[in-house]
Motif scaffolding. Structure first.
Motif, PDB file in Angstrom:
ATOM      1  N   GLY A  83       0.788  -1.227   0.000  1.00  0.00           N
ATOM      2  CA  GLY A  83       0.000   0.000   0.000  1.00  0.00           C
ATOM      3  C   GLY A  83       0.816   1.270   0.000  1.00  0.00           C
ATOM      4  O   GLY A  83       0.274   2.361   0.176  1.00  0.00           O
ATOM      5  N   SER A  84       2.125   1.168  -0.196  1.00  0.00           N
ATOM      6  CA  SER A  84       2.983   2.348  -0.263  1.00  0.00           C
ATOM      7  C   SER A  84       3.260   2.674  -1.716  1.00  0.00           C
ATOM      8  O   SER A  84       2.919   1.916  -2.609  1.00  0.00           O
ATOM      9  CB  SER A  84       4.310   2.096   0.452  1.00  0.00           C
ATOM     10  OG  SER A  84       4.324   2.701   1.699  1.00  0.00           O
ATOM     11  N   ARG A  85       3.955   3.755  -1.905  1.00  0.00           N
ATOM     12  CA  ARG A  85       4.324   4.153  -3.252  1.00  0.00           C
ATOM     13  C   ARG A  85       5.770   3.791  -3.517  1.00  0.00           C
ATOM     14  O   ARG A  85       6.620   3.932  -2.644  1.00  0.00           O
ATOM     15  CB  ARG A  85       4.146   5.656  -3.410  1.00  0.00           C
ATOM     16  CG  ARG A  85       2.688   6.072  -3.244  1.00  0.00           C
ATOM     17  CD  ARG A  85       2.536   7.533  -3.366  1.00  0.00           C
ATOM     18  NE  ARG A  85       2.743   7.895  -4.770  1.00  0.00           N
ATOM     19  CZ  ARG A  85       2.522   9.089  -5.257  1.00  0.00           C
ATOM     20  NH1 ARG A  85       2.091  10.040  -4.475  1.00  0.00           N
ATOM     21  NH2 ARG A  85       2.726   9.358  -6.525  1.00  0.00           N
ATOM     22  N   ALA A  86       6.022   3.350  -4.734  1.00  0.00           N
ATOM     23  CA  ALA A  86       7.400   3.208  -5.186  1.00  0.00           C
ATOM     24  C   ALA A  86       7.851   4.604  -5.620  1.00  0.00           C
ATOM     25  O   ALA A  86       7.122   5.574  -5.439  1.00  0.00           O
ATOM     26  CB  ALA A  86       7.475   2.211  -6.330  1.00  0.00           C
ATOM     27  N   PHE A  87       9.009   4.730  -6.198  1.00  0.00           N
ATOM     28  CA  PHE A  87       9.475   6.028  -6.660  1.00  0.00           C
ATOM     29  C   PHE A  87      10.305   5.829  -7.916  1.00  0.00           C
ATOM     30  O   PHE A  87      10.702   4.718  -8.247  1.00  0.00           O
ATOM     31  CB  PHE A  87      10.255   6.771  -5.564  1.00  0.00           C
ATOM     32  CG  PHE A  87      11.432   6.001  -5.044  1.00  0.00           C
ATOM     33  CD1 PHE A  87      12.704   6.256  -5.511  1.00  0.00           C
ATOM     34  CD2 PHE A  87      11.262   5.009  -4.087  1.00  0.00           C
ATOM     35  CE1 PHE A  87      13.788   5.538  -5.046  1.00  0.00           C
ATOM     36  CE2 PHE A  87      12.342   4.294  -3.599  1.00  0.00           C
ATOM     37  CZ  PHE A  87      13.612   4.556  -4.089  1.00  0.00           C
ATOM     38  N   ASN A  88      10.560   6.909  -8.617  1.00  0.00           N
ATOM     39  CA  ASN A  88      11.138   6.841  -9.947  1.00  0.00           C
ATOM     40  C   ASN A  88      12.503   6.153 -10.011  1.00  0.00           C
ATOM     41  O   ASN A  88      12.812   5.504 -10.995  1.00  0.00           O
ATOM     42  CB  ASN A  88      11.212   8.242 -10.555  1.00  0.00           C
ATOM     43  CG  ASN A  88      11.286   8.208 -12.056  1.00  0.00           C
ATOM     44  OD1 ASN A  88      10.714   7.323 -12.693  1.00  0.00           O
ATOM     45  ND2 ASN A  88      12.002   9.146 -12.634  1.00  0.00           N
ATOM     46  N   LYS A  89      13.321   6.272  -9.000  1.00  0.00           N
ATOM     47  CA  LYS A  89      14.667   5.686  -9.037  1.00  0.00           C
ATOM     48  C   LYS A  89      14.762   4.427  -8.169  1.00  0.00           C
ATOM     49  O   LYS A  89      15.812   4.104  -7.632  1.00  0.00           O
ATOM     50  CB  LYS A  89      15.701   6.713  -8.582  1.00  0.00           C
ATOM     51  CG  LYS A  89      15.801   7.898  -9.521  1.00  0.00           C
ATOM     52  CD  LYS A  89      16.865   8.862  -9.046  1.00  0.00           C
ATOM     53  CE  LYS A  89      16.975  10.039  -9.995  1.00  0.00           C
ATOM     54  NZ  LYS A  89      17.976  11.008  -9.535  1.00  0.00           N
ATOM     55  N   CYS A  90      13.665   3.696  -8.043  1.00  0.00           N
ATOM     56  CA  CYS A  90      13.595   2.569  -7.109  1.00  0.00           C
ATOM     57  C   CYS A  90      14.525   1.406  -7.447  1.00  0.00           C
ATOM     58  O   CYS A  90      14.810   0.578  -6.592  1.00  0.00           O
ATOM     59  CB  CYS A  90      12.158   2.068  -6.971  1.00  0.00           C
ATOM     60  SG  CYS A  90      11.454   1.439  -8.518  1.00  0.00           S
ATOM     61  N   LEU A  91      15.012   1.304  -8.678  1.00  0.00           N
ATOM     62  CA  LEU A  91      15.933   0.215  -9.017  1.00  0.00           C
ATOM     63  C   LEU A  91      17.301   0.407  -8.377  1.00  0.00           C
ATOM     64  O   LEU A  91      18.014  -0.565  -8.139  1.00  0.00           O
ATOM     65  CB  LEU A  91      16.103   0.091 -10.537  1.00  0.00           C
ATOM     66  CG  LEU A  91      14.928  -0.463 -11.317  1.00  0.00           C
ATOM     67  CD1 LEU A  91      15.308  -0.594 -12.791  1.00  0.00           C
ATOM     68  CD2 LEU A  91      14.460  -1.789 -10.770  1.00  0.00           C
TER      69      LEU A  91
END
Length: 189
Positions: A83-91
């Protein structure tokens, strides 16, 4: 998956386990496929995370094989499923130092996201996983993570490699846990 947690980690099947760690436990045992084949489950995580409103389609275009480091992708899919958000640089493992709530070293607990350096403390390489426990002497963290020996597994990582810890937004600390035994990592990925 087909693999089950063994002692001393079976406590993760019962009791209060933070949402991201629960998602990680449910993926325990997923592994890369040998040779030229790729595990469609791991590749599917890129599509799942890319479908969130703040990551974008680039992720599924970039992530086309399970040979690409995937510890950050694993953490991201667990965040999304919790239920959280990932983010653009998550890799990028070290980018997890900018996600969620900061956790002081002496407050690290069950399910917190741990970010480690890999290769060189001042370099760009890193590893990200979830706190499961620590050795009695505090020299190692027991970490549930992706791309640990090419699979989702629990390994012991030296505590001196910790760059920092983060906690899922809105979560409270779930306490430390001392664990005997476990497999020391020879390197992630």
């Amino acid at each position: 998956m087909d693999k089950l947690l063994r002692k001393p980690y079976t406590f993760l099947y019962r009791g209060v386990v933070p949402p991201m760690l629960r998602a990680a436990v449910n993926l325990y045992g997923v592994e890369e496929l040998a040779g030229l084949d790729d595990n469609p489950v791991i590749l599917g995580w890129a599509h799942e995370v890319a479908a969130t409103d703040n990551v974008g389609g680039w992720l599924k275009e970039f992530y086309t094989e399970d040979e690409i480091p995937w510890c950050g992708l694993f953490a991201a899919v667990c965040a999304v499923r919790a239920g959280s958000r990932a983010f653009n640089k998550c890799l990028a493992a070290r980018e997890w130092m900018h996600w969620g709530q900061d956790v002081e070293d002496d407050d690290v607990g069950l399910g917190d996201v741990l970010v480690f350096w890999r290769g060189n403390p001042a370099g760009k390489s890193g590893h990200v996983g979830f706190y499961v426990g620590e050795s009695p002497d505090g020299d190692f963290y027991h970490v549930l993570g992706g791309n640990q020996g090419d699979e989702v597994s629990i390994v012991k990582i030296p505590s001196y490699r910790l760059l920092g810890a983060r906690r899922q937004p809105g979560e409270r600390g779930h306490g430390r846990r001392v664990i005997e035994g476990g497999k020391v990592t020879e390197g992630e990925g």
